[in-house]
Design a protein around this motif. Sequence first.
Motif, PDB file in Angstrom:
ATOM      1  N   ALA A 118       0.828  -1.212   0.000  1.00  0.00           N
ATOM      2  CA  ALA A 118       0.000   0.000   0.000  1.00  0.00           C
ATOM      3  C   ALA A 118       0.861   1.260   0.000  1.00  0.00           C
ATOM      4  N   SER A 119       1.963   1.246   0.753  1.00  0.00           N
ATOM      5  CA  SER A 119       2.858   2.410   0.807  1.00  0.00           C
ATOM      6  C   SER A 119       3.495   2.676  -0.548  1.00  0.00           C
ATOM      7  N   ILE A 120       3.970   1.616  -1.194  1.00  0.00           N
ATOM      8  CA  ILE A 120       4.550   1.775  -2.530  1.00  0.00           C
ATOM      9  C   ILE A 120       3.490   2.275  -3.504  1.00  0.00           C
ATOM     10  N   SER A 121       2.300   1.699  -3.418  1.00  0.00           N
ATOM     11  CA  SER A 121       1.198   2.114  -4.289  1.00  0.00           C
ATOM     12  C   SER A 121       0.851   3.585  -4.082  1.00  0.00           C
ATOM     13  N   LEU A 122       0.882   4.027  -2.835  1.00  0.00           N
ATOM     14  CA  LEU A 122       0.555   5.421  -2.517  1.00  0.00           C
ATOM     15  C   LEU A 122       1.540   6.375  -3.189  1.00  0.00           C
ATOM     16  N   VAL A 123       2.824   6.062  -3.092  1.00  0.00           N
ATOM     17  CA  VAL A 123       3.847   6.905  -3.710  1.00  0.00           C
ATOM     18  C   VAL A 123       3.709   6.902  -5.227  1.00  0.00           C
ATOM     19  N   ILE A 124       3.494   5.718  -5.797  1.00  0.00           N
ATOM     20  CA  ILE A 124       3.358   5.622  -7.253  1.00  0.00           C
ATOM     21  C   ILE A 124       2.133   6.400  -7.730  1.00  0.00           C
ATOM     22  N   ASN A 125       0.998   6.239  -7.048  1.00  0.00           N
ATOM     23  CA  ASN A 125      -0.231   6.920  -7.460  1.00  0.00           C
ATOM     24  C   ASN A 125      -0.083   8.431  -7.457  1.00  0.00           C
ATOM     25  N   HIS A 126       0.598   8.954  -6.448  1.00  0.00           N
ATOM     26  CA  HIS A 126       0.668  10.410  -6.284  1.00  0.00           C
ATOM     27  C   HIS A 126       1.775  11.056  -7.109  1.00  0.00           C
ATOM     28  N   PHE A 127       2.839  10.312  -7.430  1.00  0.00           N
ATOM     29  CA  PHE A 127       3.989  10.960  -8.059  1.00  0.00           C
ATOM     30  C   PHE A 127       4.508  10.263  -9.320  1.00  0.00           C
ATOM     31  N   GLU A 251     -10.846  15.296 -19.345  1.00  0.00           N
ATOM     32  CA  GLU A 251     -10.804  14.430 -18.167  1.00  0.00           C
ATOM     33  C   GLU A 251      -9.444  13.772 -17.959  1.00  0.00           C
ATOM     34  N   LEU A 252      -8.584  13.774 -19.002  1.00  0.00           N
ATOM     35  CA  LEU A 252      -7.268  13.158 -18.885  1.00  0.00           C
ATOM     36  C   LEU A 252      -6.248  14.082 -18.226  1.00  0.00           C
ATOM     37  N   LEU A 253      -6.553  15.375 -18.155  1.00  0.00           N
ATOM     38  CA  LEU A 253      -5.574  16.321 -17.628  1.00  0.00           C
ATOM     39  C   LEU A 253      -5.205  16.003 -16.189  1.00  0.00           C
ATOM     40  N   GLY A 254      -6.201  15.649 -15.368  1.00  0.00           N
ATOM     41  CA  GLY A 254      -5.926  15.329 -13.969  1.00  0.00           C
ATOM     42  C   GLY A 254      -5.005  14.134 -13.814  1.00  0.00           C
ATOM     43  N   GLN A 255      -5.105  13.171 -14.733  1.00  0.00           N
ATOM     44  CA  GLN A 255      -4.251  11.989 -14.675  1.00  0.00           C
ATOM     45  C   GLN A 255      -2.782  12.351 -14.880  1.00  0.00           C
ATOM     46  N   ASN A 256      -2.519  13.425 -15.600  1.00  0.00           N
ATOM     47  CA  ASN A 256      -1.153  13.794 -15.971  1.00  0.00           C
ATOM     48  C   ASN A 256      -0.434  14.625 -14.921  1.00  0.00           C
ATOM     49  N   LYS A 257      -1.118  14.985 -13.853  1.00  0.00           N
ATOM     50  CA  LYS A 257      -0.533  15.880 -12.859  1.00  0.00           C
ATOM     51  C   LYS A 257      -0.211  15.121 -11.572  1.00  0.00           C
ATOM     52  N   THR A 258       0.957  15.397 -11.005  1.00  0.00           N
ATOM     53  CA  THR A 258       1.249  14.877  -9.674  1.00  0.00           C
ATOM     54  C   THR A 258       0.268  15.514  -8.696  1.00  0.00           C
ATOM     55  N   THR A 259       0.151  14.943  -7.531  1.00  0.00           N
ATOM     56  CA  THR A 259      -0.852  15.438  -6.586  1.00  0.00           C
ATOM     57  C   THR A 259      -0.645  16.907  -6.210  1.00  0.00           C
ATOM     58  N   PRO A 260       0.583  17.380  -5.926  1.00  0.00           N
ATOM     59  CA  PRO A 260       0.733  18.818  -5.671  1.00  0.00           C
ATOM     60  C   PRO A 260       0.277  19.672  -6.855  1.00  0.00           C
ATOM     61  N   GLU A 261       0.591  19.231  -8.074  1.00  0.00           N
ATOM     62  CA  GLU A 261       0.159  19.980  -9.258  1.00  0.00           C
ATOM     63  C   GLU A 261      -1.358  19.929  -9.413  1.00  0.00           C
ATOM     64  N   LEU A 262      -1.942  18.789  -9.132  1.00  0.00           N
ATOM     65  CA  LEU A 262      -3.392  18.636  -9.245  1.00  0.00           C
ATOM     66  C   LEU A 262      -4.115  19.505  -8.224  1.00  0.00           C
ATOM     67  N   LEU A 263      -3.592  19.569  -7.008  1.00  0.00           N
ATOM     68  CA  LEU A 263      -4.191  20.420  -5.978  1.00  0.00           C
ATOM     69  C   LEU A 263      -4.147  21.892  -6.388  1.00  0.00           C
ATOM     70  N   LYS A 264      -3.029  22.323  -6.967  1.00  0.00           N
ATOM     71  CA  LYS A 264      -2.912  23.715  -7.433  1.00  0.00           C
ATOM     72  C   LYS A 264      -3.907  23.986  -8.568  1.00  0.00           C
ATOM     73  N   PHE A 265      -4.024  23.016  -9.471  1.00  0.00           N
ATOM     74  CA  PHE A 265      -4.951  23.173 -10.593  1.00  0.00           C
ATOM     75  C   PHE A 265      -6.392  23.286 -10.100  1.00  0.00           C
ATOM     76  N   ILE A 266      -6.795  22.411  -9.175  1.00  0.00           N
ATOM     77  CA  ILE A 266      -8.159  22.441  -8.639  1.00  0.00           C
ATOM     78  C   ILE A 266      -8.419  23.747  -7.898  1.00  0.00           C
ATOM     79  N   LYS A 267      -7.437  24.197  -7.134  1.00  0.00           N
ATOM     80  CA  LYS A 267      -7.584  25.467  -6.406  1.00  0.00           C
ATOM     81  C   LYS A 267      -7.746  26.627  -7.376  1.00  0.00           C
TER      82      LYS A 267
END
Length: 370
Positions: A118-127, A251-267
């Motif tokens: 799960a820890s490895i998956s978490l890092v992979i999913n977000h970055f 809808e694909l744009l969110g998939q292309n962003k790391t989580t920090p980038e996605l949070l900035k985009f949503i904000k």
Amino acid sequence: MFKIIDRYVIKKYLGTFSFMLILLSIVVLVIDVQQKIPRIENAKLIDPKLDLSYFLVHFYPYWIVNLVMTFLSILVFISVIYFTSRMANNTEIVAIISSGSSFHRFARPYLLTSLFIASISLVINHFVLPWANIKKNELEAYTYNARNKEKVLGTAPVTAQLSRTEYIFINSWNKMERRGSGFIYQKFDKNRRMIYELKSSDVYWDQNKKYFVLNSYVEKTVNKNDSETLRNGFDLKKTYGAAPEELFPNELLGQNKTTPELLKFIKRENEKGNSNLNSHLNELYQRTSMPVSIIILTFLALSLSSQKKRGGLGINLAIGISLAFMFVFSFEALKIVSENKSLSPALAMWFPNLVFLPVALYLYLKRANQ
């Protein structure tokens, strides 16, 4: 002795999981390539370099990463059911419990291994996965049927809300060529009165210089006394704060962003007043909920398969595959519900875990107390 048992269970867990992972990747890759060869051949008509070998190197490795991360929790679930059922049928679990170990102690390596995955998956999913998605999404449209390919690469009307008072409309925009016709930019005051409008017959994005070029434009400024000032010209360069992919996101744009980038985009989109963000919020919440489901499904699988049953491995696998199907189906169905704004994205992406967690906890405690 317990450390020996721990190593034995962890080895079984990781070995079975790795085998299932490799097997799934190979089988699905072969099936998908066979299915998409005609579409890949058609891609060569657009660009001669887009042959099968190019896709095998530049598309499918990243596609496999996306596929594996999508079905990782299900792979874990079936793997645990498989090797635990075999241990139960061979009376290994009975022997371990009879030696003085509690069921909670026996479950410890399951917890440690599921936390590790799960820890490895978490890092992979977000970055890591967003990077793979960038590579995948560059070519994925060429593997679609004609209708879906046109949605991604073709020409269509687009709109963008730059702020709560600024809007862009393009009557016909080609996403691949980044060129369009029928451009309109409008700005309003706080009373929703239009105070400025810019129109042009043609528009294109200059990738090197990072601005839009408007051809044959007309500017209209509305003065305070409601009079209008007009100005026209043949060539006008404008920047609107972002590239077309950001201004007209799909809808694909969110998939292309790391989580920090996605949070900035949503904000940023929220500040603009854009309320159509549920697909991106689904992507954000799923990146954490899916790794957590690995732990939940590990204990659900352990509880279901750690006791010898009539029917043995077959009945356990049948139950496991049925539950796995329900889990995947619920995620995909809830995504659609959320995108239609019938359910909040956070609840939609966590709902399967919220349902499966008490079930897993109940079955685990029931099994532990037997």
